[in-house]
Design a protein around this motif. Structure first.
Motif, PDB file in Angstrom:
ATOM      1  N   THR A   5       0.870  -1.172   0.000  1.00  0.00           N
ATOM      2  CA  THR A   5       0.000   0.000   0.000  1.00  0.00           C
ATOM      3  C   THR A   5       0.905   1.220   0.000  1.00  0.00           C
ATOM      4  N   LEU A   7       0.700   5.154   0.688  1.00  0.00           N
ATOM      5  CA  LEU A   7      -0.041   6.322   1.149  1.00  0.00           C
ATOM      6  C   LEU A   7       0.687   7.563   0.639  1.00  0.00           C
ATOM      7  N   ALA A  87      -4.754   1.821   4.325  1.00  0.00           N
ATOM      8  CA  ALA A  87      -3.676   1.450   5.239  1.00  0.00           C
ATOM      9  C   ALA A  87      -3.890   0.074   5.859  1.00  0.00           C
ATOM     10  N   THR A  88      -5.134  -0.340   5.960  1.00  0.00           N
ATOM     11  CA  THR A  88      -5.440  -1.618   6.613  1.00  0.00           C
ATOM     12  C   THR A  88      -5.897  -2.678   5.622  1.00  0.00           C
ATOM     13  N   VAL A  95       3.129  -1.094   4.245  1.00  0.00           N
ATOM     14  CA  VAL A  95       2.533   0.209   3.957  1.00  0.00           C
ATOM     15  C   VAL A  95       3.646   1.238   3.850  1.00  0.00           C
ATOM     16  N   ALA A  97       4.424   4.785   4.047  1.00  0.00           N
ATOM     17  CA  ALA A  97       3.785   5.970   4.613  1.00  0.00           C
ATOM     18  C   ALA A  97       4.482   7.202   4.073  1.00  0.00           C
ATOM     19  N   PRO A 107      -3.554   7.218   9.451  1.00  0.00           N
ATOM     20  CA  PRO A 107      -3.472   5.985   8.670  1.00  0.00           C
ATOM     21  C   PRO A 107      -2.246   5.131   9.009  1.00  0.00           C
ATOM     22  N   THR A 108      -1.137   5.770   9.359  1.00  0.00           N
ATOM     23  CA  THR A 108       0.051   4.989   9.725  1.00  0.00           C
ATOM     24  C   THR A 108      -0.201   4.216  11.014  1.00  0.00           C
ATOM     25  N   ALA A 111      -2.388   1.305  10.231  1.00  0.00           N
ATOM     26  CA  ALA A 111      -1.651   0.229   9.566  1.00  0.00           C
ATOM     27  C   ALA A 111      -0.880  -0.608  10.586  1.00  0.00           C
ATOM     28  N   LYS A 116       0.669  -4.353   9.867  1.00  0.00           N
ATOM     29  CA  LYS A 116       1.444  -4.132   8.644  1.00  0.00           C
ATOM     30  C   LYS A 116       2.848  -3.623   8.975  1.00  0.00           C
ATOM     31  N   ILE A 118       5.904  -1.171   8.148  1.00  0.00           N
ATOM     32  CA  ILE A 118       5.861   0.223   7.702  1.00  0.00           C
ATOM     33  C   ILE A 118       7.194   0.640   7.101  1.00  0.00           C
TER      34      ILE A 118
END
Length: 384
Positions: A5, A7, A87-88, A95, A97, A107-108, A111, A116, A118
């Protein structure tokens, strides 16, 4: 195959991440993308990478994007709920970020709660909520890999070493476009002048932060949490060539440094493939072609924003979130031509002077202080 993902896919970090992904389609799959309002670029990214979910700033933009797309369409979300959905996303492993500013915090955090890993390019997440985020990372047992070139350099320079042997972390800074400008001329700096970074190609907000050196101040606070190192052991050296991205000094006097040309694809790829290294297409560093590497201590008269960041970190609790919010409002006002360049640091200082640090225990606490600081800064600037 690692599923990603991203972001902030239309920003400079997001675009560079997708360049890495494009070169390694057998290793990475994009499952979700988020963007603000750059629909044309997002449309191109959707067509190239076919994510199952995308999110944009608001409902109107979501409808516009839906009309722009032909053929199979991803789920289209918007706003903060859309950021959280991306994020999820269940399929995602990592993810990235890369949203600029405090908007990346929620959102971080979501996640991390979703388990997740990062790849962190959004420094404001740790600036505003460092203790909360690092506790959450430990609780969930996820990986947190720095993408900023400076923190990636520190991360790499710590590899294989005992943390107890670290004397200090040395973050390098280019000094931006005004390193040698007479101080009195800072009063007459134009928006175009401030956006003319000598070494890096970045978004507008980060470029202005580099010119004031608030960007380095944010990185100091981020480093405090990423590497569990107190502020008095985190130094900043101005290094105009941007070849050494940061250093770690050890108790025996040895210094480990990570060098490379200024290109974000290298730290992005390292965060995505750690502990592996993959070819990135980044131009190799030719040391014989360098005329020299120079370093100097920052002058707080020229860069008062850096001192404010150290002050905020010393005050602790809610103060870094307040400082960050004030900076975001001030930079936006400068970019709109409503205040001068030197007014950025002055307005941040005024907002900080109006705030008594308060304890923070949740992301919601951070958001409340962020909201207060934005309102206070606008009030002090006469923008309310």
């Amino acid at each position: 195959m690692k599923k990603l993902t991203i972001l902030g896919s239309t920003g400079s970090i997001g675009v560079s991440t997708l360049e890495v992904v494009s070169a390694y389609r057998d290793r990475f799959q994009v499952v979700a993308l988020t963007a603000g309002s750059n629909l044309e670029l997002l449309k191109q990214q959707i067509e190239a990478f076919r994510p199952g979910l995308v999110s944009v700033l608001n409902a109107d933009l979501a409808m516009q994007l839906d009309r722009m797309l032909t053929g199979p369409k991803p789920e289209i979300h918007h706003g903060v709920p859309g950021l959280i959905a991306a994020a999820t996303a269940g399929e995602s492993d990592v993810v990235v970020a890369a949203i600029v500013g405090a908007a990346g915090l929620v959102p971080t955090a979501a996640a991390i709660r979703a388990g997740k890993d990062i790849a962190l390019a959004n420094k404001e997440t740790l600036v505003t909520a460092g203790r909360i985020i690092m506790d959450l990372v430990k609780e969930k047992g996820v990986g947190l890999y720095p993408v900023d070139s400076e923190h990636s350099a520190v991360f790499q320079s710590l590899e294989g070493q005992s943390r107890k042997d670290v004397k200090r972390i040395i973050l390098t800074a280019s000094g931006g476009p005004f390193l040698n400008l007479p101080l009195e001329n800072l009063l007459r700096v134009s928006i175009a002048d401030a956006l003319n970074h000598p070494n890096w190609s970045m978004g507008q907000k980060i470029t202005i932060d580099s010119a004031t050196m608030m960007n380095k101040g944010l990185e100091v606070i981020e480093a405090r949490w990423l590497f569990d190192t107190p502020a008095e052991r985190i130094a900043v050296n101005i290094h105009p060539q941007s070849i050494i991205h940061s250093m770690v000094e050890y108790a025996d006097g040895c210094v480990m440094a990570q060098l490379g040309v200024p290109d974000m694809k290298a730290p992005i790829a390292y965060a995505l493939t750690y502990p592996e290294r993959i070819p990135t297409g980044v131009k190799p560093l030719d040391l014989t072609a360098l005329s020299g590497l120079t370093f100097m201590a920052p002058d707080y008269r020229r860069f008062p924003a850096l001192k404010l960041a150290y002050d905020a970190l010393a005050a602790g609790e809610s103060m870094p979130a307040v400082m960050n919010a004030a900076n975001e409002v001030a930079v936006e006002a400068f970019l709109k031509g409503k205040i001068g360049f030197t007014d950025i640091a002055t307005s941040i200082a005024r907002t900080m002077d109006n705030h008594e640090p308060r304890s923070i225990a949740t992301v919601e606490d951070v958001l409340s202080f962020d909201l207060w600081a934005r309102g206070k800064t606008r009030e002090l600037l006469g923008l309310s």
